[in-house]
Scaffold this active site. Structure first.
Site, mmCIF file in Angstrom:
data_model
loop_
_atom_site.group_PDB
_atom_site.id
_atom_site.type_symbol
_atom_site.label_atom_id
_atom_site.label_comp_id
_atom_site.label_asym_id
_atom_site.label_seq_id
_atom_site.Cartn_x
_atom_site.Cartn_y
_atom_site.Cartn_z
ATOM 1 N N SER A 14 0.815 -1.227 0.000
ATOM 2 C CA SER A 14 0.000 0.000 0.000
ATOM 3 C C SER A 14 0.842 1.267 0.000
ATOM 4 C CB SER A 14 -0.886 0.057 1.252
ATOM 5 O OG SER A 14 -1.703 -1.062 1.324
ATOM 6 N N HIS A 31 -3.329 0.438 -4.972
ATOM 7 C CA HIS A 31 -2.731 -0.750 -5.587
ATOM 8 C C HIS A 31 -2.954 -0.700 -7.093
ATOM 9 C CE1 HIS A 31 -1.751 -3.150 -1.965
ATOM 10 N NE2 HIS A 31 -2.558 -2.274 -1.432
ATOM 11 N N HIS A 51 -5.414 -8.846 -1.521
ATOM 12 C CA HIS A 51 -5.474 -9.255 -0.117
ATOM 13 C C HIS A 51 -6.559 -10.300 0.103
ATOM 14 C CE1 HIS A 51 -3.762 -5.224 -0.263
ATOM 15 N NE2 HIS A 51 -3.103 -5.531 0.836
ATOM 16 N N TYR A 59 -8.785 -10.331 2.284
ATOM 17 C CA TYR A 59 -10.101 -9.751 2.604
ATOM 18 C C TYR A 59 -10.895 -9.365 1.351
ATOM 19 C CZ TYR A 59 -7.540 -5.351 2.035
ATOM 20 O OH TYR A 59 -6.755 -4.347 1.541
ATOM 21 N N GLU A 60 -10.227 -9.385 0.184
ATOM 22 C CA GLU A 60 -10.970 -9.075 -1.039
ATOM 23 C C GLU A 60 -11.827 -10.247 -1.491
ATOM 24 O OE1 GLU A 60 -8.772 -6.540 -3.958
ATOM 25 O OE2 GLU A 60 -7.161 -6.759 -2.514
ATOM 26 N N ALA A 102 2.454 -2.138 4.243
ATOM 27 C CA ALA A 102 2.178 -1.098 5.229
ATOM 28 C C ALA A 102 1.661 -1.825 6.463
ATOM 29 C CB ALA A 102 1.126 -0.141 4.699
ATOM 30 N N MET A 108 -2.149 -6.864 6.909
ATOM 31 C CA MET A 108 -3.165 -7.744 6.301
ATOM 32 C C MET A 108 -2.614 -8.484 5.080
ATOM 33 S SD MET A 108 -6.359 -5.093 6.478
ATOM 34 C CE MET A 108 -6.653 -4.085 7.948
ATOM 35 N N SER A 109 -1.311 -8.717 5.044
ATOM 36 C CA SER A 109 -0.737 -9.324 3.832
ATOM 37 C C SER A 109 0.542 -10.089 4.144
ATOM 38 C CB SER A 109 -0.433 -8.218 2.809
ATOM 39 O OG SER A 109 0.626 -7.406 3.270
ATOM 40 N N ASN A 159 1.190 3.721 10.776
ATOM 41 C CA ASN A 159 0.423 4.236 11.933
ATOM 42 C C ASN A 159 0.861 3.410 13.137
ATOM 43 O OD1 ASN A 159 -1.138 2.124 10.275
ATOM 44 N ND2 ASN A 159 -2.076 1.943 12.300
ATOM 45 N N HIS A 165 -7.451 4.237 6.494
ATOM 46 C CA HIS A 165 -6.698 3.844 5.296
ATOM 47 C C HIS A 165 -5.987 5.061 4.691
ATOM 48 C CE1 HIS A 165 -5.495 1.390 1.953
ATOM 49 N NE2 HIS A 165 -6.223 2.036 1.075
HETATM 50 N N1 HPA Z 1 -3.548 -2.752 11.090
HETATM 51 C C1 HPA Z 1 -3.653 -3.656 10.094
HETATM 52 N N2 HPA Z 1 -3.180 -3.445 8.883
HETATM 53 C C2 HPA Z 1 -2.552 -2.282 8.655
HETATM 54 C C3 HPA Z 1 -2.407 -1.301 9.651
HETATM 55 C C4 HPA Z 1 -2.940 -1.553 10.919
HETATM 56 O O1 HPA Z 1 -2.862 -0.744 11.848
HETATM 57 N N3 HPA Z 1 -1.734 -0.271 9.102
HETATM 58 C C5 HPA Z 1 -1.470 -0.623 7.813
HETATM 59 N N4 HPA Z 1 -1.960 -1.840 7.541
#
Ligand code: HPA
Length: 286
Positions: free
Chosen positions: A33, A64, A86, A88-89, A116, A217-218, A241, A252
């Site tokens: 990301s 993406h 991902h 989740y898609e 990310a 998430m990847s 973050n 996001h």
């Molecule tokens: N949690 C899950 N996935 C993420 C995060 C997060 O805080 N930041 C970027 N991808």
């Protein structure tokens, strides 16, 4: 839709790509990301929209781009996947990880994965880069491992070893490359959750307790498949973050925004790694 791909599917995708490029990549780059910018530095590039490639999974997520960029980076021949799909898609794990199998068919033997991630380790700050030392496969533990299903022993073993998932020697090279560029490289354990919802404060306390330094998430499925076929893997998390247990929200937009600042750091480290490996005679075409 095919649930279980076979080697013939991977070869079809690889043949398609081979006809669109003069390069034979040894390094695969999966750019997460907001981190796709590195692909713009690839020279002599052939660009292939992922929607053209048979069997290739397609991303629906902002940030993406969904293309392959194949060419030269610091003297090395690389194939960069700008944008990944991902779990989740909604696609099965085996579809999400098809690009890694196809890269292997094309000759890729080193995979550099980026993502990310949210910082769990309280010493991390947004904008940091973390070298992935190891991962926790929570999604796999919940029954979603990309290797579930029939095993083709021509591709890899039924029970692959994961003790050196993120290659020790490559990690050493990455630490030296970061130091040469004056970049502080954090180190830690990445944990994948399925997403797409971000973590609750209780999730974060749990992740801290099980030894995660970053959450995303990847990446874990791709690394698992790469190790299954014997590739060496190097992984980086851009800390977009941080989770401070103060109840502040995660968005996001924040992930993409901080990704922009992380991109150049990650680019400097990865190009440094490629140069150092070329000096060692690793990867370069003879
Ligand atoms: N949690 C899950 N996935 C993420 C995060 C997060 O805080 N930041 C970027 N991808």
């Amino acid at each position: 839709m095919t649930t279980y791909f076979t080697r013939a599917h991977y070869q079809q995708s690889a043949d398609f790509i081979r006809h669109r490029t003069q390069h034979t990549p040894k390094f695969g780059l999966i750019l997460g990301s907001g981190l796709g910018g590195l692909a713009d530095s690839i020279e002599n590039a052939n660009r292939i929209p992922s929607t053209d490639i048979p069997h290739w999974p397609h991303s629906t997520v902002e940030g993406h781009a969904g293309q392959l960029v194949i060419g030269k980076l610091r003297g090395q021949t690389v194939l960069a996947q700008q944008g990944r799909v991902h779990f989740y898609e909604g696609l099965p794990m085996q579809h999400i990880t098809l690009p890694v199998r196809v890269m292997f068919e094309l000759g890729v033997r080193y995979l550099i994965v980026t993502n990310a991630a949210g910082g769990i380790n309280p010493t991390f700050n947004p904008g940091d880069v973390m070298l992935i030392e190891d991962h926790i496969n929570l999604v796999g533990m919940a029954g979603f491992n990309p290797l579930i299903g029939p095993n083709d022993s021509d591709l890899g073993p039924r029970f692959p070893d994961m003790s050196n998932a993120y290659d020790r020697d490559l990690r050493g090279v990455a630490m030296r490359a970061a130091a040469d560029s004056g970049i502080t490289l954090r180190q830690g354990v990445y944990c994948q959750l399925a997403g797409p919802s971000f973590e609750t404060p209780a999730d974060i306390r749990f992740l801290k307790a099980i030894g995660a330094d970053a959450v995303g998430m990847s990446t874990v499925p791709e690394t698992t498949v790469a190790r299954h076929c014997g590739m060496k893997v190097l992984g980086f998390s851009g800390i977009s973050n941080v989770h401070r247990l103060d109840g502040s929200p995660t968005t996001h937009e924040e992930v993409l925004e901080t990704g922009k600042a992380i991109g150049p750091k990650l680019a400097a480290i990865i190009t440094g790694v490629l140069s150092k490996l070329a000096e060692q005679g690793i990867g370069v075409d003879i």
